[in-house]
Design a protein around this motif. Structure first.
Motif, PDB file in Angstrom:
ATOM      1  N   THR A 113      18.007  -3.179 -15.426  1.00 26.51           N
ATOM      2  CA  THR A 113      17.495  -3.804 -16.640  1.00 26.51           C
ATOM      3  C   THR A 113      16.334  -2.948 -17.140  1.00 26.51           C
ATOM      4  OG1 THR A 113      15.848  -5.182 -15.532  1.00 26.51           O
ATOM      5  CG2 THR A 113      18.086  -6.123 -15.803  1.00 26.51           C
ATOM      6  N   SER A 114      15.975  -3.126 -18.391  1.00 22.21           N
ATOM      7  CA  SER A 114      14.834  -2.363 -18.901  1.00 22.21           C
ATOM      8  C   SER A 114      13.571  -2.722 -18.131  1.00 22.21           C
ATOM      9  CB  SER A 114      14.656  -2.582 -20.403  1.00 22.21           C
ATOM     10  OG  SER A 114      14.465  -3.952 -20.681  1.00 22.21           O
ATOM     11  N   GLY A 115      13.440  -3.988 -17.715  1.00 25.14           N
ATOM     12  CA  GLY A 115      12.287  -4.398 -16.912  1.00 25.14           C
ATOM     13  C   GLY A 115      12.257  -3.719 -15.559  1.00 25.14           C
ATOM     14  N   GLU A 116      13.428  -3.619 -14.904  1.00 25.78           N
ATOM     15  CA  GLU A 116      13.494  -2.926 -13.611  1.00 25.78           C
ATOM     16  C   GLU A 116      13.163  -1.446 -13.785  1.00 25.78           C
ATOM     17  OE1 GLU A 116      16.978  -5.510 -11.344  1.00 25.78           O
ATOM     18  OE2 GLU A 116      17.562  -3.945 -12.758  1.00 25.78           O
ATOM     19  N   LEU A 117      13.654  -0.846 -14.866  1.00 26.22           N
ATOM     20  CA  LEU A 117      13.358   0.561 -15.130  1.00 26.22           C
ATOM     21  C   LEU A 117      11.862   0.743 -15.372  1.00 26.22           C
ATOM     22  CD1 LEU A 117      14.613   3.373 -15.385  1.00 26.22           C
ATOM     23  CD2 LEU A 117      15.011   2.882 -17.810  1.00 26.22           C
ATOM     24  N   ALA A 118      11.251  -0.187 -16.071  1.00 29.80           N
ATOM     25  CA  ALA A 118       9.801  -0.123 -16.318  1.00 29.80           C
ATOM     26  C   ALA A 118       9.035  -0.160 -15.005  1.00 29.80           C
ATOM     27  CB  ALA A 118       9.364  -1.273 -17.221  1.00 29.80           C
ATOM     28  N   VAL A 119       9.416  -1.084 -14.118  1.00 35.94           N
ATOM     29  CA  VAL A 119       8.725  -1.199 -12.826  1.00 35.94           C
ATOM     30  C   VAL A 119       8.907   0.073 -12.018  1.00 35.94           C
ATOM     31  CG1 VAL A 119       8.758  -2.413 -10.608  1.00 35.94           C
ATOM     32  CG2 VAL A 119       8.791  -3.711 -12.744  1.00 35.94           C
ATOM     33  N   ARG A 120      10.133   0.578 -11.956  1.00 34.54           N
ATOM     34  CA  ARG A 120      10.411   1.748 -11.118  1.00 34.54           C
ATOM     35  C   ARG A 120       9.778   3.032 -11.648  1.00 34.54           C
ATOM     36  NH1 ARG A 120      16.018   1.387  -7.967  1.00 34.54           N
ATOM     37  NH2 ARG A 120      16.065  -0.847  -7.624  1.00 34.54           N
ATOM     38  N   THR A 121       9.603   3.122 -12.963  1.00 31.49           N
ATOM     39  CA  THR A 121       8.966   4.318 -13.520  1.00 31.49           C
ATOM     40  C   THR A 121       7.458   4.165 -13.636  1.00 31.49           C
ATOM     41  OG1 THR A 121       9.293   3.531 -15.788  1.00 31.49           O
ATOM     42  CG2 THR A 121      10.991   5.009 -14.871  1.00 31.49           C
ATOM     43  N   GLY A 122       6.983   2.915 -13.567  1.00 30.40           N
ATOM     44  CA  GLY A 122       5.555   2.668 -13.736  1.00 30.40           C
ATOM     45  C   GLY A 122       5.129   2.681 -15.188  1.00 30.40           C
ATOM     46  N   LEU A 123       6.091   2.621 -16.101  1.00 30.69           N
ATOM     47  CA  LEU A 123       5.789   2.630 -17.531  1.00 30.69           C
ATOM     48  C   LEU A 123       5.583   1.213 -18.054  1.00 30.69           C
ATOM     49  CD1 LEU A 123       8.501   5.176 -18.756  1.00 30.69           C
ATOM     50  CD2 LEU A 123       6.058   5.629 -18.422  1.00 30.69           C
TER      51      LEU A 123
ATOM     52  N   THR B   6      11.313   6.234   1.575  1.00 28.46           N
ATOM     53  CA  THR B   6      10.933   4.822   1.645  1.00 28.46           C
ATOM     54  C   THR B   6       9.415   4.673   1.667  1.00 28.46           C
ATOM     55  OG1 THR B   6      12.995   4.280   2.788  1.00 28.46           O
ATOM     56  CG2 THR B   6      11.173   2.704   3.015  1.00 28.46           C
ATOM     57  N   ALA B   7       8.740   5.510   2.441  1.00 23.92           N
ATOM     58  CA  ALA B   7       7.282   5.448   2.516  1.00 23.92           C
ATOM     59  C   ALA B   7       6.646   5.772   1.170  1.00 23.92           C
ATOM     60  CB  ALA B   7       6.769   6.416   3.592  1.00 23.92           C
ATOM     61  N   TYR B   8       7.146   6.804   0.496  1.00 21.24           N
ATOM     62  CA  TYR B   8       6.614   7.152  -0.824  1.00 21.24           C
ATOM     63  C   TYR B   8       6.869   6.035  -1.826  1.00 21.24           C
ATOM     64  CZ  TYR B   8       5.095  11.937  -0.033  1.00 21.24           C
ATOM     65  OH  TYR B   8       4.411  13.046   0.387  1.00 21.24           O
ATOM     66  N   GLN B   9       8.053   5.419  -1.771  1.00 18.51           N
ATOM     67  CA  GLN B   9       8.350   4.331  -2.701  1.00 18.51           C
ATOM     68  C   GLN B   9       7.420   3.151  -2.463  1.00 18.51           C
ATOM     69  OE1 GLN B   9      10.613   4.432  -5.411  1.00 18.51           O
ATOM     70  NE2 GLN B   9       9.242   2.748  -5.885  1.00 18.51           N
ATOM     71  N   SER B  10       7.169   2.826  -1.207  1.00 17.20           N
ATOM     72  CA  SER B  10       6.248   1.728  -0.887  1.00 17.20           C
ATOM     73  C   SER B  10       4.846   2.033  -1.394  1.00 17.20           C
ATOM     74  CB  SER B  10       6.207   1.476   0.618  1.00 17.20           C
ATOM     75  OG  SER B  10       7.448   1.015   1.067  1.00 17.20           O
ATOM     76  N   ALA B  11       4.391   3.248  -1.172  1.00 15.37           N
ATOM     77  CA  ALA B  11       3.059   3.639  -1.642  1.00 15.37           C
ATOM     78  C   ALA B  11       2.992   3.610  -3.166  1.00 15.37           C
ATOM     79  CB  ALA B  11       2.698   5.026  -1.107  1.00 15.37           C
ATOM     80  N   THR B  12       4.069   4.040  -3.820  1.00 17.21           N
ATOM     81  CA  THR B  12       4.124   4.000  -5.286  1.00 17.21           C
ATOM     82  C   THR B  12       4.075   2.568  -5.781  1.00 17.21           C
ATOM     83  OG1 THR B  12       5.398   6.049  -5.331  1.00 17.21           O
ATOM     84  CG2 THR B  12       5.512   4.668  -7.300  1.00 17.21           C
ATOM     85  N   ASP B  13       4.849   1.700  -5.150  1.00 20.44           N
ATOM     86  CA  ASP B  13       4.849   0.283  -5.528  1.00 20.44           C
ATOM     87  C   ASP B  13       3.449  -0.309  -5.407  1.00 20.44           C
ATOM     88  OD1 ASP B  13       7.584   0.519  -5.952  1.00 20.44           O
ATOM     89  OD2 ASP B  13       8.137  -0.491  -4.081  1.00 20.44           O
ATOM     90  N   GLU B  14       2.728   0.042  -4.336  1.00 24.71           N
ATOM     91  CA  GLU B  14       1.365  -0.433  -4.161  1.00 24.71           C
ATOM     92  C   GLU B  14       0.445   0.061  -5.265  1.00 24.71           C
ATOM     93  OE1 GLU B  14       0.070   0.747  -0.261  1.00 24.71           O
ATOM     94  OE2 GLU B  14       1.504  -0.586   0.747  1.00 24.71           O
ATOM     95  N   LEU B  15       0.567   1.337  -5.632  1.00 24.54           N
ATOM     96  CA  LEU B  15      -0.264   1.894  -6.701  1.00 24.54           C
ATOM     97  C   LEU B  15       0.008   1.201  -8.035  1.00 24.54           C
ATOM     98  CD1 LEU B  15      -0.026   5.686  -5.789  1.00 24.54           C
ATOM     99  CD2 LEU B  15      -2.065   4.230  -5.625  1.00 24.54           C
ATOM    100  N   ILE B  16       1.285   0.974  -8.327  1.00 21.90           N
ATOM    101  CA  ILE B  16       1.643   0.311  -9.584  1.00 21.90           C
ATOM    102  C   ILE B  16       1.140  -1.134  -9.586  1.00 21.90           C
ATOM    103  CG2 ILE B  16       3.605  -0.537 -10.948  1.00 21.90           C
ATOM    104  CD1 ILE B  16       5.080   2.069 -10.077  1.00 21.90           C
ATOM    105  N   ALA B  17       1.298  -1.835  -8.473  1.00 20.70           N
ATOM    106  CA  ALA B  17       0.823  -3.221  -8.384  1.00 20.70           C
ATOM    107  C   ALA B  17      -0.691  -3.285  -8.557  1.00 20.70           C
ATOM    108  CB  ALA B  17       1.236  -3.844  -7.053  1.00 20.70           C
ATOM    109  N   ALA B  18      -1.420  -2.352  -7.946  1.00 24.34           N
ATOM    110  CA  ALA B  18      -2.877  -2.323  -8.075  1.00 24.34           C
ATOM    111  C   ALA B  18      -3.272  -2.035  -9.517  1.00 24.34           C
ATOM    112  CB  ALA B  18      -3.475  -1.288  -7.129  1.00 24.34           C
ATOM    113  N   ARG B  19      -2.550  -1.155 -10.170  1.00 20.95           N
ATOM    114  CA  ARG B  19      -2.843  -0.825 -11.572  1.00 20.95           C
ATOM    115  C   ARG B  19      -2.619  -2.022 -12.468  1.00 20.95           C
ATOM    116  NH1 ARG B  19       1.655   2.293 -14.277  1.00 20.95           N
ATOM    117  NH2 ARG B  19       2.387   0.180 -14.382  1.00 20.95           N
ATOM    118  N   ASP B  20      -1.541  -2.789 -12.176  1.00 19.12           N
ATOM    119  CA  ASP B  20      -1.167  -3.917 -13.027  1.00 19.12           C
ATOM    120  C   ASP B  20      -1.932  -5.209 -12.699  1.00 19.12           C
ATOM    121  OD1 ASP B  20       0.586  -2.208 -14.272  1.00 19.12           O
ATOM    122  OD2 ASP B  20       2.363  -2.952 -13.234  1.00 19.12           O
ATOM    123  N   ALA B  21      -2.699  -5.170 -11.601  1.00 18.46           N
ATOM    124  CA  ALA B  21      -3.430  -6.387 -11.187  1.00 18.46           C
ATOM    125  C   ALA B  21      -4.626  -6.658 -12.073  1.00 18.46           C
ATOM    126  CB  ALA B  21      -3.883  -6.254  -9.734  1.00 18.46           C
TER     127      ALA B  21
END
Length: 148
Positions: free
Chosen positions: A47-57, A133-148
């Motif tokens: 979905t466009s939302g999933e793509l947004a989350v995965r790209t960090g856009l 997997t480790a890089y994806q987890s770290a990326t997810d954390e960075l994006i979540a921190a940015r969006d918090a």
């Protein structure tokens, strides 16, 4: 060449990023479009939302990304079969010439990997899988921190 493991690893990662940027440019893409196409190739329709989350856009930037890729004929929008209110973004193919652009890198890496015994190749691919997997987890954390 450095004997500092940290510097060696940073040099390795920099070489990957710089190669990817050069490959994107040689294929006529910007880096974000190149990575979005890679994500869609690996994950399948999103979905466009999933793509947004995965790209960090942001959602607005993701809409512009999809518009560019759709305008170039690389993706299409389709209704989500599970929820018709959502739109799925599907890859329609890779840019012409991308295989040729990547051929040199693929050849060099294949030759390098073939120099290792089979057991060591298995270790390398185990590392690649676990590191992704480790890089994806770290990326997810960075994006979540940015969006918090």
């Amino acid at each position: 060449m450095s004997t500092d493991p940290s510097a060696t690893f940073r040099r390795y990662l920099s070489a990957i990023v710089l190669n990817s940027l050069a490959a994107a440019e040689a294929a006529g893409l910007n880096a974000t479009d190149y990575y979005a196409l890679n994500l869609l190739d690996l994950a399948g329709p999103l979905t466009s939302g999933e793509l947004a989350v995965r790209t960090g856009l942001t959602t607005g930037a993701t809409t512009r990304l999809i518009d560019r890729l759709e305008g170039s004929g690389y993706v299409r929008r389709a209704p989500d079969p599970a929820d018709r209110r959502k739109v799925m973004v599907e890859s329609t193919g890779q840019p012409k010439g991308l295989d040729e652009v990547l051929a040199g890198t693929r050849t060099r890496l294949a030759e390098l990997i073939q120099e290792y015994p089979e057991a060591e190749r298995a270790t390398l691919f185990d590392y690649f899988e676990r590191a992704a997997t480790a890089y994806q987890s770290a990326t997810d954390e960075l994006i979540a921190a940015r969006d918090a």
